[in-house]
Design an enzyme around this catalytic site. Sequence first.
Site, PDB file in Angstrom:
ATOM      1  N   TYR A  30     -22.829 -16.873  43.983  1.00  0.00           N
ATOM      2  CA  TYR A  30     -21.959 -16.464  43.905  1.00  0.00           C
ATOM      3  C   TYR A  30     -21.159 -16.898  45.042  1.00  0.00           C
ATOM      4  O   TYR A  30     -21.233 -17.481  46.291  1.00  0.00           O
ATOM      5  CB  TYR A  30     -21.385 -14.899  43.846  1.00  0.00           C
ATOM      6  N   ARG A  49     -20.607 -24.135  51.292  1.00  0.00           N
ATOM      7  CA  ARG A  49     -21.806 -22.891  51.806  1.00  0.00           C
ATOM      8  C   ARG A  49     -22.212 -23.246  49.817  1.00  0.00           C
ATOM      9  O   ARG A  49     -23.630 -22.466  49.508  1.00  0.00           O
ATOM     10  CB  ARG A  49     -21.022 -22.079  51.913  1.00  0.00           C
ATOM     11  N   ARG A  97     -37.316 -14.098  28.837  1.00  0.00           N
ATOM     12  CA  ARG A  97     -37.725 -13.678  30.699  1.00  0.00           C
ATOM     13  C   ARG A  97     -39.325 -13.810  30.648  1.00  0.00           C
ATOM     14  O   ARG A  97     -39.945 -13.206  30.144  1.00  0.00           O
ATOM     15  CB  ARG A  97     -37.812 -11.647  30.409  1.00  0.00           C
ATOM     16  N   HIS A  99     -40.745 -14.855  34.415  1.00  0.00           N
ATOM     17  CA  HIS A  99     -40.787 -15.106  35.841  1.00  0.00           C
ATOM     18  C   HIS A  99     -40.311 -17.064  36.730  1.00  0.00           C
ATOM     19  O   HIS A  99     -39.524 -17.007  37.827  1.00  0.00           O
ATOM     20  CB  HIS A  99     -41.336 -14.788  37.125  1.00  0.00           C
ATOM     21  N   LYS A 143     -26.315 -16.943  49.664  1.00  0.00           N
ATOM     22  CA  LYS A 143     -24.706 -16.122  49.068  1.00  0.00           C
ATOM     23  C   LYS A 143     -25.706 -16.015  47.234  1.00  0.00           C
ATOM     24  O   LYS A 143     -24.897 -16.904  46.491  1.00  0.00           O
ATOM     25  CB  LYS A 143     -23.144 -16.500  48.907  1.00  0.00           C
ATOM     26  N   GLU A 175     -24.825  -7.920  60.875  1.00  0.00           N
ATOM     27  CA  GLU A 175     -23.628  -7.610  60.019  1.00  0.00           C
ATOM     28  C   GLU A 175     -23.127  -6.084  59.908  1.00  0.00           C
ATOM     29  O   GLU A 175     -24.164  -5.205  59.665  1.00  0.00           O
ATOM     30  CB  GLU A 175     -23.755  -8.902  59.296  1.00  0.00           C
ATOM     31  N   LEU A 199     -24.926 -13.971  56.716  1.00  0.00           N
ATOM     32  CA  LEU A 199     -24.283 -14.540  56.068  1.00  0.00           C
ATOM     33  C   LEU A 199     -23.096 -15.617  57.291  1.00  0.00           C
ATOM     34  O   LEU A 199     -22.836 -15.178  57.577  1.00  0.00           O
ATOM     35  CB  LEU A 199     -23.691 -13.954  54.677  1.00  0.00           C
TER      36      LEU A 199
END
Length: 275
Positions: A30, A49, A97, A99, A143, A175, A199
């Site tokens: 995101y 990014r 679902r 992995h 991110k 951070e 980040l």
Amino acid sequence: MYFYKNEFINKQDLHVSPDDRGYYFGDGIYEVFRVYNGHLYEADAHMQRLARTASEVRIELPYPVQRIEEILTGLVARNHLIEGTVYLQVTRGEAPRAHPFPQQSEPVMLAYCTEVPRPAATIHNGIKTITFADIRWLRCDLKTLNLLPNVMAKQAALDHGVQEVILHREGTVTECSASNIMMIKDGVLYTHPANHLILHGITRAVVLRLARSIGIPVSEEAFTTEQLMLADEAFITGTTVEVTPILEVDGAAIGTGVPGPQTRRLQEEFVRTFA
């Protein structure tokens, strides 16, 4: 108005599949863009990014970054957004679902706007913080949607009656739960280097550039919680918090306990980048 998959759509008409891997694995990435005066702030840096994170986690973006920027610009216009944020999310797609990466799925893109005023009170008055052990995974530079540790840290701050948590790994400050942190000691600005432990904040990069431009020496060098307590000034940086002074850490005042002069200079310079 939202953007979902391949179209602009009203929120009430948007239906997310329970098979979306973002829902049950957090398998997605995101970005949050600040909007000032109806324009995306530092759009190119955000897009770079986004592309880097997508490459690292092996998610193929559904469009070239130039097209994604066009979509977000259109979304801002359709929502008549002047000041706020745009949230963009891309998941690996929809599949039963399991992995392993699904053999057949298309990335799912979602974006929407939110009116968010500048946090004038905290920018002016500053915030109080606590320290908290940083036990997240070791790719904090990506991110991704896996933010439960950050959520728990932020809630810990609120539970203690403060606004933010300062994360550290065995005493080395990294951070915060939703922002980067910087301190000033003897006129030098210190912040953790942009490696895998933090980040690589867009606002962080802007502030470092501004500091250098006005003659504040910058050292991208990790510092400890003990050194932080002896700082002359400290502040957090982030898309929604801009440059916010830190007044206290764990109940102890930082510097004089009020926003410092170098922090104020950087706040003024930051506003000039979009005003």
